[in-house]
Design an enzyme around this catalytic site. Structure first.
Site, PDB file in Angstrom:
ATOM      1  N   ASP B  12       0.561  -1.623  10.980  1.00  0.00           N
ATOM      2  CA  ASP B  12       0.944  -0.848   9.799  1.00  0.00           C
ATOM      3  C   ASP B  12       0.110  -1.266   8.588  1.00  0.00           C
ATOM      4  OD1 ASP B  12       2.348   0.407   7.753  1.00  0.00           O
ATOM      5  OD2 ASP B  12       4.309  -0.051   8.626  1.00  0.00           O
ATOM      6  N   HIS B  14       0.429   0.193   5.355  1.00  0.00           N
ATOM      7  CA  HIS B  14       1.002   0.593   4.063  1.00  0.00           C
ATOM      8  C   HIS B  14       1.140  -0.620   3.148  1.00  0.00           C
ATOM      9  CE1 HIS B  14       2.134   3.994   6.651  1.00  0.00           C
ATOM     10  NE2 HIS B  14       1.962   4.702   5.551  1.00  0.00           N
TER      11      HIS B  14
HETATM   12  C1  B12 Z   1       0.402   6.184   0.875  1.00  0.00           C
HETATM   13  C2  B12 Z   1       0.834   6.472   2.302  1.00  0.00           C
HETATM   14  C3  B12 Z   1      -0.079   6.248   3.327  1.00  0.00           C
HETATM   15  C4  B12 Z   1      -1.429   5.655   3.080  1.00  0.00           C
HETATM   16  C5  B12 Z   1      -1.286   4.116   2.946  1.00  0.00           C
HETATM   17  C6  B12 Z   1      -2.321   3.497   2.025  1.00  0.00           C
HETATM   18  C7  B12 Z   1      -2.118   2.031   1.898  1.00  0.00           C
HETATM   19  N1  B12 Z   1      -3.078   1.267   2.376  1.00  0.00           N
HETATM   20  O1  B12 Z   1      -1.100   1.594   1.393  1.00  0.00           O
HETATM   21  C8  B12 Z   1      -2.219   6.054   4.381  1.00  0.00           C
HETATM   22  C9  B12 Z   1      -2.904   7.375   4.145  1.00  0.00           C
HETATM   23  C10 B12 Z   1      -3.221   5.043   4.928  1.00  0.00           C
HETATM   24  C11 B12 Z   1      -1.057   6.284   5.326  1.00  0.00           C
HETATM   25  C12 B12 Z   1      -1.198   6.313   6.687  1.00  0.00           C
HETATM   26  C13 B12 Z   1      -0.192   6.609   7.564  1.00  0.00           C
HETATM   27  N2  B12 Z   1       1.040   6.996   7.265  1.00  0.00           N
HETATM   28 CO1  B12 Z   1       1.723   6.938   5.532  1.00  0.00          CO
HETATM   29  N3  B12 Z   1       2.539   7.213   3.816  1.00  0.00           N
HETATM   30  C14 B12 Z   1       2.140   6.982   2.582  1.00  0.00           C
HETATM   31  C15 B12 Z   1       3.216   7.414   1.572  1.00  0.00           C
HETATM   32  C16 B12 Z   1       2.805   8.768   1.010  1.00  0.00           C
HETATM   33  C17 B12 Z   1       3.501   6.484   0.431  1.00  0.00           C
HETATM   34  C18 B12 Z   1       3.731   5.010   0.849  1.00  0.00           C
HETATM   35  C19 B12 Z   1       3.823   4.171  -0.391  1.00  0.00           C
HETATM   36  O2  B12 Z   1       2.867   3.520  -0.775  1.00  0.00           O
HETATM   37  N4  B12 Z   1       4.975   4.203  -1.065  1.00  0.00           N
HETATM   38  C20 B12 Z   1       5.253   3.495  -2.305  1.00  0.00           C
HETATM   39  C21 B12 Z   1       5.866   2.126  -2.020  1.00  0.00           C
HETATM   40  C22 B12 Z   1       6.114   1.405  -3.312  1.00  0.00           C
HETATM   41  O3  B12 Z   1       7.085   2.296  -1.327  1.00  0.00           O
HETATM   42  P1  B12 Z   1       7.373   1.780   0.131  1.00  0.00           P
HETATM   43  O4  B12 Z   1       6.108   1.573   0.872  1.00  0.00           O
HETATM   44  O5  B12 Z   1       8.396   2.609   0.753  1.00  0.00           O
HETATM   45  O6  B12 Z   1       8.013   0.338  -0.124  1.00  0.00           O
HETATM   46  C23 B12 Z   1       9.181   0.142  -0.912  1.00  0.00           C
HETATM   47  C24 B12 Z   1      10.487   0.260  -0.154  1.00  0.00           C
HETATM   48  O7  B12 Z   1      10.379   0.903   1.100  1.00  0.00           O
HETATM   49  C25 B12 Z   1      11.030  -1.100  -0.064  1.00  0.00           C
HETATM   50  N5  B12 Z   1      10.729  -1.918   1.132  1.00  0.00           N
HETATM   51  C26 B12 Z   1       9.668  -1.936   1.941  1.00  0.00           C
HETATM   52  N6  B12 Z   1       9.744  -2.924   2.838  1.00  0.00           N
HETATM   53  C27 B12 Z   1      10.883  -3.582   2.609  1.00  0.00           C
HETATM   54  C28 B12 Z   1      11.467  -4.674   3.219  1.00  0.00           C
HETATM   55  C29 B12 Z   1      12.667  -5.173   2.761  1.00  0.00           C
HETATM   56  C30 B12 Z   1      13.303  -6.340   3.426  1.00  0.00           C
HETATM   57  C31 B12 Z   1      13.304  -4.532   1.670  1.00  0.00           C
HETATM   58  C32 B12 Z   1      14.608  -5.023   1.160  1.00  0.00           C
HETATM   59  C33 B12 Z   1      12.731  -3.431   1.050  1.00  0.00           C
HETATM   60  C34 B12 Z   1      11.519  -2.959   1.519  1.00  0.00           C
HETATM   61  O8  B12 Z   1      10.467  -1.768  -1.143  1.00  0.00           O
HETATM   62  C35 B12 Z   1       9.169  -1.269  -1.397  1.00  0.00           C
HETATM   63  C36 B12 Z   1       8.842  -1.454  -2.832  1.00  0.00           C
HETATM   64  O9  B12 Z   1       9.674  -0.706  -3.660  1.00  0.00           O
HETATM   65  C37 B12 Z   1       4.482   7.523   2.501  1.00  0.00           C
HETATM   66  C38 B12 Z   1       5.489   8.580   2.078  1.00  0.00           C
HETATM   67  C39 B12 Z   1       6.401   8.109   0.987  1.00  0.00           C
HETATM   68  N7  B12 Z   1       6.493   8.862  -0.035  1.00  0.00           N
HETATM   69  O10 B12 Z   1       6.975   6.994   1.091  1.00  0.00           O
HETATM   70  C40 B12 Z   1       3.871   7.843   3.847  1.00  0.00           C
HETATM   71  C41 B12 Z   1       4.579   7.417   5.110  1.00  0.00           C
HETATM   72  C42 B12 Z   1       5.131   6.000   4.964  1.00  0.00           C
HETATM   73  N8  B12 Z   1       3.471   7.419   6.183  1.00  0.00           N
HETATM   74  C43 B12 Z   1       3.866   7.867   7.263  1.00  0.00           C
HETATM   75  C44 B12 Z   1       2.997   7.942   8.403  1.00  0.00           C
HETATM   76  C45 B12 Z   1       3.600   8.611   9.638  1.00  0.00           C
HETATM   77  C46 B12 Z   1       1.685   7.489   8.352  1.00  0.00           C
HETATM   78  C47 B12 Z   1       0.687   7.511   9.511  1.00  0.00           C
HETATM   79  C48 B12 Z   1       1.235   7.136  10.877  1.00  0.00           C
HETATM   80  C49 B12 Z   1       0.098   8.928   9.532  1.00  0.00           C
HETATM   81  C50 B12 Z   1      -0.819   9.187  10.677  1.00  0.00           C
HETATM   82  N9  B12 Z   1      -0.320   9.877  11.671  1.00  0.00           N
HETATM   83  O11 B12 Z   1      -1.956   8.765  10.653  1.00  0.00           O
HETATM   84  C51 B12 Z   1      -0.401   6.549   9.031  1.00  0.00           C
HETATM   85  C52 B12 Z   1      -0.155   5.148   9.532  1.00  0.00           C
HETATM   86  C53 B12 Z   1      -1.317   4.230   9.261  1.00  0.00           C
HETATM   87  C54 B12 Z   1      -0.997   2.826   9.584  1.00  0.00           C
HETATM   88  N10 B12 Z   1      -1.723   2.226  10.526  1.00  0.00           N
HETATM   89  O12 B12 Z   1      -0.130   2.230   9.026  1.00  0.00           O
HETATM   90  C55 B12 Z   1       5.329   8.286   7.281  1.00  0.00           C
HETATM   91  C56 B12 Z   1       6.218   7.336   8.052  1.00  0.00           C
HETATM   92  C57 B12 Z   1       7.282   8.106   8.789  1.00  0.00           C
HETATM   93  C58 B12 Z   1       8.283   7.273   9.484  1.00  0.00           C
HETATM   94  N11 B12 Z   1       8.436   5.993   9.248  1.00  0.00           N
HETATM   95  O13 B12 Z   1       8.996   7.851  10.225  1.00  0.00           O
HETATM   96  C59 B12 Z   1       5.644   8.439   5.729  1.00  0.00           C
HETATM   97  C60 B12 Z   1       7.099   8.083   5.365  1.00  0.00           C
HETATM   98  C61 B12 Z   1       5.313   9.878   5.350  1.00  0.00           C
HETATM   99  C62 B12 Z   1       6.276  10.874   5.993  1.00  0.00           C
HETATM  100  N12 B12 Z   1       7.296  11.268   5.311  1.00  0.00           N
HETATM  101  O14 B12 Z   1       6.033  11.247   7.114  1.00  0.00           O
HETATM  102  N13 B12 Z   1       0.119   6.502   4.667  1.00  0.00           N
END
Ligand code: B12
Lengths: 460, 135
Positions: B12, B14
């Site tokens: 992963d 992200h």
């Molecule tokens: C940007 C992004 C990408 C970028 C990542 C760039 C990078 N290097 O960071 C790129 C384009 C590379 C990417 C790729 C992929 N992505 Co993407 N991506 C996103 C996106 C749009 C935003 C993620 C993000 O940065 N969010 C902002 C941060 C701040 O939030 P966060 O990551 O969720 O983390 C917060 C919370 O979740 C929480 N949290 C996280 N971990 C933990 C742990 C604990 C213990 C706690 C308490 C809280 C916590 O705290 C964090 C901070 O506030 C999301 C959609 C979305 N809106 O969330 C999809 C998303 C995560 N991706 C998704 C997917 C499917 C993929 C790919 C598999 C797509 C593909 N088929 O190629 C690939 C996987 C690549 C890989 N090997 O990982 C899906 C996951 C679906 C799922 N889980 O069922 C999402 C949800 C989009 C969707 N709705 O389909 N992605």
């Protein structure tokens, strides 16, 4: 004429190199058997006499510097917590300081391991474990065990700084000679071995040289400033980096095939060359040395042939006649001064040298591992990527005396059956024909520019 | 000051959430050991051993969290880390599944707390402090 004399007290030979500082050239080299058992000065004097006879024009000797790997070199035990982390960091500190690492221990020392330590003839223990602020329970446990064991050798403590005071109390109460230095891994995966290396060298100079009877040479040679492998590593680093306006050769590798060990030194970042490759593991040192105690032409001949099957051996051995591999190896191990006198025996030595090269490179270079993930294949690199290395420099008797050393050195190259190893793909080969690398590492301490120029002139 | 290990498990990449978690936890006075994205279970475990961490916070965003986290608790026990708290958050499973079921599955796998998508990390800080104070 002002001559700087460089001396290397090796396990077999005492080697001298005389450098004319004004003319900036090597006056000559000579060697004689190392005489640790009686008086090291005997061998030294004999070599000096030879040198002076061959070069009567050689004037006064202005300065002498010496390094040594005599009487078994510097033997150490490295202790850490996790094998891939602090234990590896501790091991790298020892290797970088020119030591041979006899034992590596992880986690809590057991009775069996303490017994092993007691029975072995190591010179120094390096005790690590825990990042700063991290685990201290394990290193304190190990310090207590070591204090009880009373090994009679100095202990360098290079672990979690939060444990330092308690260990200080433990060792001072037990009247053990100890040194507390910077943690070899202060933060996760961060390597910090400079202070530990400095103290290893200090102990080597003040204690070990004396204990091995090599200090007698000091009245004539001045201080013996470092273990020979460390001077080779320093020479390699100087040659790679260059000095002031004299350009270096860039990333390079030195392979030193000896009677007991094969040493590989690389100078270079070794970072991944392809963007899709992810780097894993502990940070790699820019100047990296590995030593293989089971790969050597004489003292380790039996261990060496036991690594390969007779079938594999034939891949390295180009002589047609059948040869009893084990017997030929034993002959060499039992008689370490053995010099091959027939074509067949020479071919056998060449085969040994090729195995030393191939195997030591396998263990030195980084590897890529393919991980099959839900998202397809990912590539993880551990260790250094050396595919782009420009020069591979060969040293050690078997390479220097071989009519075709490059044929042996070619074993470093990329291989179809070792695809995951990040070996050099197309390096140029140079030979340390005059056997001067260690001497140039010594000379480089005071005259880096001259040492660099001489290496560029004489490595061919 | 508690030491905690954070990172994103498996293949992963992200990275954004991981940076935010790092920042927020540091602000709350934690000693954060961040092993970053693309981390294996072994990386989390080795880091926790050397740094004497009190908790591991696993992030998984790309949907394969369940697979990547399999036997993590067992491996920690094996490595002498049974006392270390284990949390997971992000988008830990594929698509929108009923979270109570997901939570139950991860708890069975030995996770102490399981956070649904979109959990604010500030929210978890209180839990961690509470859990570690008890321990
Ligand atoms: C940007 C992004 C990408 C970028 C990542 C760039 C990078 N290097 O960071 C790129 C384009 C590379 C990417 C790729 C992929 N992505 Co993407 N991506 C996103 C996106 C749009 C935003 C993620 C993000 O940065 N969010 C902002 C941060 C701040 O939030 P966060 O990551 O969720 O983390 C917060 C919370 O979740 C929480 N949290 C996280 N971990 C933990 C742990 C604990 C213990 C706690 C308490 C809280 C916590 O705290 C964090 C901070 O506030 C999301 C959609 C979305 N809106 O969330 C999809 C998303 C995560 N991706 C998704 C997917 C499917 C993929 C790919 C598999 C797509 C593909 N088929 O190629 C690939 C996987 C690549 C890989 N090997 O990982 C899906 C996951 C679906 C799922 N889980 O069922 C999402 C949800 C989009 C969707 N709705 O389909 N992605």
């Amino acid at each position: 004429m002002s001559v700087h004399l460089l001396v290397d007290f090796g396990s077999t030979y005492t080697k001298l190199t005389a450098v004319d500082l004004k003319k900036e050239e090597i006056v000559g080299t000579s060697r004689a058997m190392t005489t640790v058992k009686t008086d090291v000065l005997e061998g030294f004097n004999l070599a000096l006499e030879k040198l002076q006879n061959a070069h009567p024009e050689m004037g006064d000797i202005e300065a002498v510097s010496a390094c040594s790997s005599a009487a078994g070199g510097l033997k150490m035990a490295a202790i850490g917590l996790v094998e891939e982390l602090t234990a590896e960091a501790a091991k790298r500190a020892c290797l970088g300081a020119g030591a041979l690492v006899e034992h590596v221990y992880t986690h809590h020392l057991s009775k069996k391991e303490i017994k092993q330590l007691k029975q072995s003839n190591i010179d120094i223990v390096l005790l690590a474990g825990g990042t700063d602020g991290g685990n201290k329970e394990c290193i304190i446990h190990n310090a207590k065990k070591l204090a009880d064991a009373n090994l009679g050798v100095p202990i360098i403590v290079a672990g979690n700084k939060d444990a330092a005071d308690e260990i200080d109390d433990i060792f001072s109460a037990a009247t053990i000679e100890y040194y507390i230095v910077d943690n070899v891994m202060p933060k996760l995966k961060k390597l910090c071995v400079e202070e530990a290396k400095k103290v290893i060298r200090k102990i080597f100079i003040t204690k070990i040289i004396e204990a091995k009877g090599i200090n007698k040479a000091e009245e004539k040679t001045g201080e013996i400033i470092m273990p020979t492998p460390e001077s080779v590593l320093m020479a390699a680093e100087l040659l790679a980096k260059g000095h002031e306006d004299v350009e270096g050769y860039g990333e390079l590798m030195v392979i030193d095939i000896g009677g007991a060990t094969t040493d590989v030194h690389t100078i270079g970042e070794g970072s991944p060359k392809r963007t899709e490759v992810i780097l894993k593991g502990l940070e790699e040192p820019f100047a990296k040395r590995t030593v293989e105690g089971d790969l050597g032409m004489r003292y380790s001949a039996n261990a060496l042939v036991s690594l390969v099957s007779p079938y594999e051996f034939k891949k390295y051995y180009e002589y047609h006649e059948e040869n009893n591999i084990e017997e030929s190896a034993k002959k060499r191990q039992d008689n370490v001064d053995y010099l091959p006198d027939t074509d067949e025996e020479r071919a056998f030595d060449r085969a040994l040298a090729r195995i030393c090269t191939d195997y030591s490179i396998s263990r030195h270079v980084g590897t890529v591992e393919v991980v099959y993930t839900p998202l397809g294949n990912m590539y993880y690199q551990t260790g250094k990527d050396l595919t782009d290395i420009k020069y591979v420099i060969g040293t050690g008797g078997v390479l220097i005396n071989s009519p075709d050393p490059k044929q042996i050195l070619k074993e470093v190259n990329k291989k179809s059956d070792k695809k995951l190893e990040l070996r050099p793909s197309d390096p140029s080969f140079l030979i340390d024909e005059k056997y001067i690398l260690a001497a140039m590492g010594l000379l480089g301490q005071k005259h880096p520019k001259l040492a660099l120029k001489l290496m560029k002139r004489h490595l061919k | 000051m508690y030491t905690v290990v954070i990172g994103v498990i498996g293949a992963d990449v992200h990275a954004v959430g991981n940076k935010i978690i790092d920042h927020v936890l540091k602000e709350h006075g934690f000693n954060v050991v961040n092993i970053g994205v693309l981390s294996s279970q072994e990386d989390f475990i080795n880091a926790a051993i050397e740094t004497d961490a009190k908790a591991i916070l696993v992030s998984s965003l790309y949907g394969h969290g369940e697979l990547d986290c399999k036997y993590m608790k067992e491996n920690m026990v094996e490595a002498g880390l049974s006392h270390v708290k284990l949390y997971v958050g992000g988008n830990i499973v594929v698509g929108k599944q009923d979270f109570t079921e997901v939570e139950e599955r991860f708890k069975k796998m030995g996770f102490d707390r399981v956070y649904p998508p979109g959990t604010n990390i500030e929210h978890a800080v209180g839990d961690i402090k509470e859990d570690l104070a008890d321990a």
